[in-house]
Design an enzyme around this catalytic site. Structure first.
Site, short mmCIF file in Angstrom:
data_model
loop_
_atom_site.label_atom_id
_atom_site.label_comp_id
_atom_site.label_asym_id
_atom_site.label_seq_id
_atom_site.Cartn_x
_atom_site.Cartn_y
_atom_site.Cartn_z
N ASP A 194 4.12 -5.51 3.78
CA ASP A 194 3.80 -4.10 3.99
C ASP A 194 3.60 -3.82 5.47
O ASP A 194 4.12 -2.85 6.02
CB ASP A 194 2.54 -3.73 3.21
N TYR A 195 2.82 -4.69 6.12
CA TYR A 195 2.56 -4.46 7.54
C TYR A 195 3.83 -4.57 8.36
O TYR A 195 4.04 -3.77 9.29
CB TYR A 195 1.48 -5.40 8.08
N ASP B 196 2.39 4.38 0.48
CA ASP B 196 2.13 5.59 1.26
C ASP B 196 3.43 6.39 1.42
O ASP B 196 4.30 6.34 0.55
CB ASP B 196 1.52 5.23 2.62
N PHE C 9 0.85 -1.19 0.00
CA PHE C 9 0.00 0.00 0.00
C PHE C 9 0.89 1.24 0.00
O PHE C 9 1.40 1.66 1.05
CB PHE C 9 -0.93 -0.03 1.21
#
Length: 336
Positions: free
Chosen positions: A309-310, A235, A233
């Site tokens: 991602d996390y 960001d 994701f």
């Protein structure tokens, strides 16, 4: 182009952002070490850190839709001045502060996750619900209010007043759900043009799909057979971690801009290079992990772009003081 193809294209034409294979391997090693030591486990996935009661029912889906519809632009020019909300005596910052504000509103009897309510919510009410501890409005208040109303009207008109009906239409396909979100909700169309090619990132749309998958533990409404097709994701925080590990490197010109707190405009080439290369870096990290001798199935952790991602996002939060020396790109927009 879909986000994965877009990222590969951007990485191939990037001028100010480069990927470093040594850093890619380093990130993979860090993840393996964290998994083997049980520092990083499935129940540590992002959704289980949210300040909300995680339940495997449609109420969580409606909650997550509102959270991810508003999941953008929490940064401050000064590192210690981030958007902050208190819930049950605990201070939350950034995106977690938004989550805390939603839960706080629910506990006060405000039906903020009901599309029939937020389709007609006033700007004043949105300001009150998402007000920071300091009394400052949440960043981009006007845009958040407009998005809430727009999304509420779309859900009422097209999905019989419940976003979970959109999820049901996906037929347990992450890509179908992604397409449904992007085609029906304009504020989720996170796209750009680079060297004449239209590219996509779809940060908020993809994280919404991943949140549903995580909350339902890959079962029921969150049973997506193709969850591995979702990318990371893109960001402004995950790139910071990738640079910290040396997986991503910036040109001298870009480093100078970042170190002076330059604010980019959504669609600037530098901004798209950072985001596209971040997505491609995580794809390369995923491939590197597949080559490791660790039995990830035995560890109970699916290795896909969402979990990587996390790990990177949560690493940045845990080691915020160490990573503060790595400048990150700043953009005021509704996409991330």
């Amino acid at each position: 182009m879909k986000p994965r193809e877009s990222a590969a294209f951007i990485a191939s034409v990037s001028k100010d952002v480069k990927l470093n294979p040594v850093g890619i391997k380093r990130v993979a090693s860090e993840i393996v070490q964290a998994i083997v030591s049980h520092e990083f486990e499935p129940n540590n996935m992002m959704i289980h850190s949210y300040p909300l009661p995680v339940t495997e029912d449609t109420s969580s889906i409606e909650w997550m839709f509102v959270a991810d519809a508003l999941n953008f632009s929490f940064w401050a020019l000064e590192e210690n001045a981030h958007y902050c909300v208190e819930l049950r005596g605990k201070q939350y910052t950034g995106y977690m502060a938004l989550c805390a504000a939603i839960t706080k509103a629910q506990e006060a009897g405000i039906p903020i996750t009901n599309p029939k309510y937020y389709a007609n919510v006033t700007k004043e009410t949105v300001n009150e619900i998402f007000m920071s501890n300091s009394g400052e409005p949440i960043p981009l208040l006007e845009q958040r209010w407009i998005i809430l109303q727009e999304c509420g009207k779309i859900i009422n008109d097209k999905f019989e007043g419940e976003f979970c009906n959109c999820v049901r239409q996906s037929g347990n396909s992450a890509q179908k759900l992604l397409d449904l979100i992007v085609s029906n909700f304009p504020s989720f169309r996170d796209e750009g043009v680079i060297e004449g090619e239209r590219v996509s990132f779809y940060k908020r749309a993809q994280i919404l799909v991943a949140d549903i998958w995580s909350a339902f533990k890959g079962k029921g409404l969150g049973s997506f057979s193709d969850i591995d097709t979702i990318t990371m994701f893109a960001d402004y925080r995950v790139p910071q971690t990738l640079v910290h590990f040396g997986a991503m490197e910036y040109s001298e010109k870009l480093n100078k801009l970042l170190s002076t707190n330059h604010t980019f405009t959504n669609g600037d080439r530098e901004e798209m290079e950072i985001r596209g290369c971040s997505i491609h870096a995580v794809e390369l990290i995923k491939e590197e992990l597949k080559s490791q001798s660790v039995d990830f199935n035995k560890e109970g952790l699916p290795i896909n772009s969402a979990t990587i991602d996390y790990f990177l996002w949560e690493y940045r939060r845990r080691f915020a003081a160490d990573l503060a020396k790595v400048p990150y790109h700043k953009v005021r927009c509704i996409y991330y």
